[in-house]
Design a protein around this motif. Structure first.
Motif, mmCIF file in Angstrom:
data_model
loop_
_atom_site.group_PDB
_atom_site.id
_atom_site.type_symbol
_atom_site.label_atom_id
_atom_site.label_comp_id
_atom_site.label_asym_id
_atom_site.label_seq_id
_atom_site.Cartn_x
_atom_site.Cartn_y
_atom_site.Cartn_z
ATOM 1 N N GLU A 1 -5.456 10.265 2.535
ATOM 2 C CA GLU A 1 -5.653 8.834 2.797
ATOM 3 C C GLU A 1 -4.819 8.375 3.993
ATOM 4 O O GLU A 1 -5.312 7.700 4.894
ATOM 5 C CB GLU A 1 -5.287 8.020 1.562
ATOM 6 C CG GLU A 1 -5.364 6.526 1.786
ATOM 7 C CD GLU A 1 -4.900 5.720 0.581
ATOM 8 O OE1 GLU A 1 -4.710 4.509 0.750
ATOM 9 O OE2 GLU A 1 -4.717 6.294 -0.511
ATOM 10 N N TRP A 2 -3.539 8.755 4.014
ATOM 11 C CA TRP A 2 -2.670 8.321 5.107
ATOM 12 C C TRP A 2 -2.987 9.067 6.394
ATOM 13 O O TRP A 2 -2.837 8.517 7.486
ATOM 14 C CB TRP A 2 -1.202 8.417 4.696
ATOM 15 C CG TRP A 2 -0.917 7.325 3.718
ATOM 16 C CD1 TRP A 2 -0.902 7.426 2.357
ATOM 17 C CD2 TRP A 2 -0.717 5.942 4.017
ATOM 18 N NE1 TRP A 2 -0.686 6.183 1.796
ATOM 19 C CE2 TRP A 2 -0.559 5.258 2.792
ATOM 20 C CE3 TRP A 2 -0.642 5.212 5.195
ATOM 21 C CZ2 TRP A 2 -0.345 3.885 2.722
ATOM 22 C CZ3 TRP A 2 -0.421 3.853 5.132
ATOM 23 C CH2 TRP A 2 -0.280 3.201 3.915
ATOM 24 N N ALA B 1 1.046 4.029 -2.963
ATOM 25 C CA ALA B 1 0.827 5.452 -2.657
ATOM 26 C C ALA B 1 2.008 6.286 -3.132
ATOM 27 O O ALA B 1 1.821 7.384 -3.673
ATOM 28 C CB ALA B 1 0.608 5.635 -1.155
ATOM 29 N N GLU C 1 0.825 -1.207 0.000
ATOM 30 C CA GLU C 1 0.000 0.000 0.000
ATOM 31 C C GLU C 1 0.859 1.256 0.000
ATOM 32 O O GLU C 1 0.546 2.237 -0.688
ATOM 33 C CB GLU C 1 -0.938 -0.030 1.212
ATOM 34 C CG GLU C 1 -1.979 -1.134 1.120
ATOM 35 C CD GLU C 1 -2.603 -1.496 2.461
ATOM 36 O OE1 GLU C 1 -2.201 -0.920 3.504
ATOM 37 O OE2 GLU C 1 -3.476 -2.375 2.469
ATOM 38 N N ASN D 1 -6.022 9.857 7.321
ATOM 39 C CA ASN D 1 -7.182 9.135 7.840
ATOM 40 C C ASN D 1 -6.785 7.788 8.443
ATOM 41 O O ASN D 1 -7.318 7.375 9.476
ATOM 42 C CB ASN D 1 -8.233 8.949 6.746
ATOM 43 C CG ASN D 1 -8.901 10.248 6.380
ATOM 44 O OD1 ASN D 1 -8.970 11.172 7.184
ATOM 45 N ND2 ASN D 1 -9.391 10.340 5.152
ATOM 46 N N ARG D 2 -5.857 7.103 7.811
ATOM 47 C CA ARG D 2 -5.398 5.820 8.347
ATOM 48 C C ARG D 2 -4.706 6.014 9.693
ATOM 49 O O ARG D 2 -4.876 5.213 10.610
ATOM 50 C CB ARG D 2 -4.469 5.142 7.357
ATOM 51 C CG ARG D 2 -5.219 4.694 6.101
ATOM 52 C CD ARG D 2 -4.309 4.067 5.128
ATOM 53 N NE ARG D 2 -3.949 2.745 5.632
ATOM 54 C CZ ARG D 2 -3.533 1.760 4.872
ATOM 55 N NH1 ARG D 2 -3.417 1.937 3.570
ATOM 56 N NH2 ARG D 2 -3.219 0.607 5.384
ATOM 57 N N ASP E 1 -4.821 13.941 -2.121
ATOM 58 C CA ASP E 1 -5.591 12.726 -1.843
ATOM 59 C C ASP E 1 -4.731 11.668 -1.167
ATOM 60 O O ASP E 1 -5.175 10.987 -0.243
ATOM 61 C CB ASP E 1 -6.195 12.148 -3.121
ATOM 62 C CG ASP E 1 -7.321 12.993 -3.683
ATOM 63 O OD1 ASP E 1 -7.824 13.895 -2.967
ATOM 64 O OD2 ASP E 1 -7.701 12.755 -4.854
#
Length: 147
Positions: A83-84, A61, A57, A86-87, A79
């Motif tokens: 994404e990271w 990315a 992943e 939020n993770r 984006d």
């Protein structure tokens, strides 16, 4: 989730994305894989399966980010960072010990709290007269032929 943990997740994602396009990517990748692997190993994958999944992943990315930067596509780069972020927020929410580990990781990726990534910044100067030869100032030099 409180504002401090949200800010920590944002700082972690920023440092990660900066590391993705920096010289310290290999080290940063290993550390981030470790951070997320400890949180995913209990889902049935096992530690090795989780590490492979997270590494894949991260590599995906990074490829997206590099392509976005080359194409001057700020939206895709944002984006990837979102994404990271939020993770990392989910990891912080799900595991109270993750905050301390993410702070240590953040210190490693951005030791001066700056944008330089692992290793900080280097400033060199030459003074004291005229230099009559080659002068090379660098972090790492390989396969150099002079003259």
């Amino acid at each position: 989730m409180d504002a401090e943990l949200t800010a920590l997740a944002a700082a972690g994602a920023t440092a990660l994305v900066q590391s993705m396009v920096g010289d310290g990517w290999t080290h940063a990748r290993e550390r981030v894989v470790g951070f997320f692997t400890r949180r995913r190993a209990g889902n049935g994958d096992g530690a090795d399966g989780a590490a492979v999944a997270v590494a894949g992943e991260l590599d995906e990315a990074r490829e997206e980010l590099v392509a976005a930067r080359d194409a001057e596509d700020a939206d895709t780069a944002a984006d990837v960072q979102a994404e990271w972020r939020n993770r990392m927020r989910r990891a912080l929410r799900d595991d109270p010990e993750a905050a301390a580990e993410l702070r240590v990781l953040l210190d490693e990726l951005a030791p001066d709290g700056g944008e330089e990534g692992r290793g900080g910044s280097v400033r060199n100067s030459i003074s004291g007269g005229v230099q009559h030869g080659n002068v090379i100032q660098a972090h790492t030099v390989g396969d150099v032929t002079l003259g």
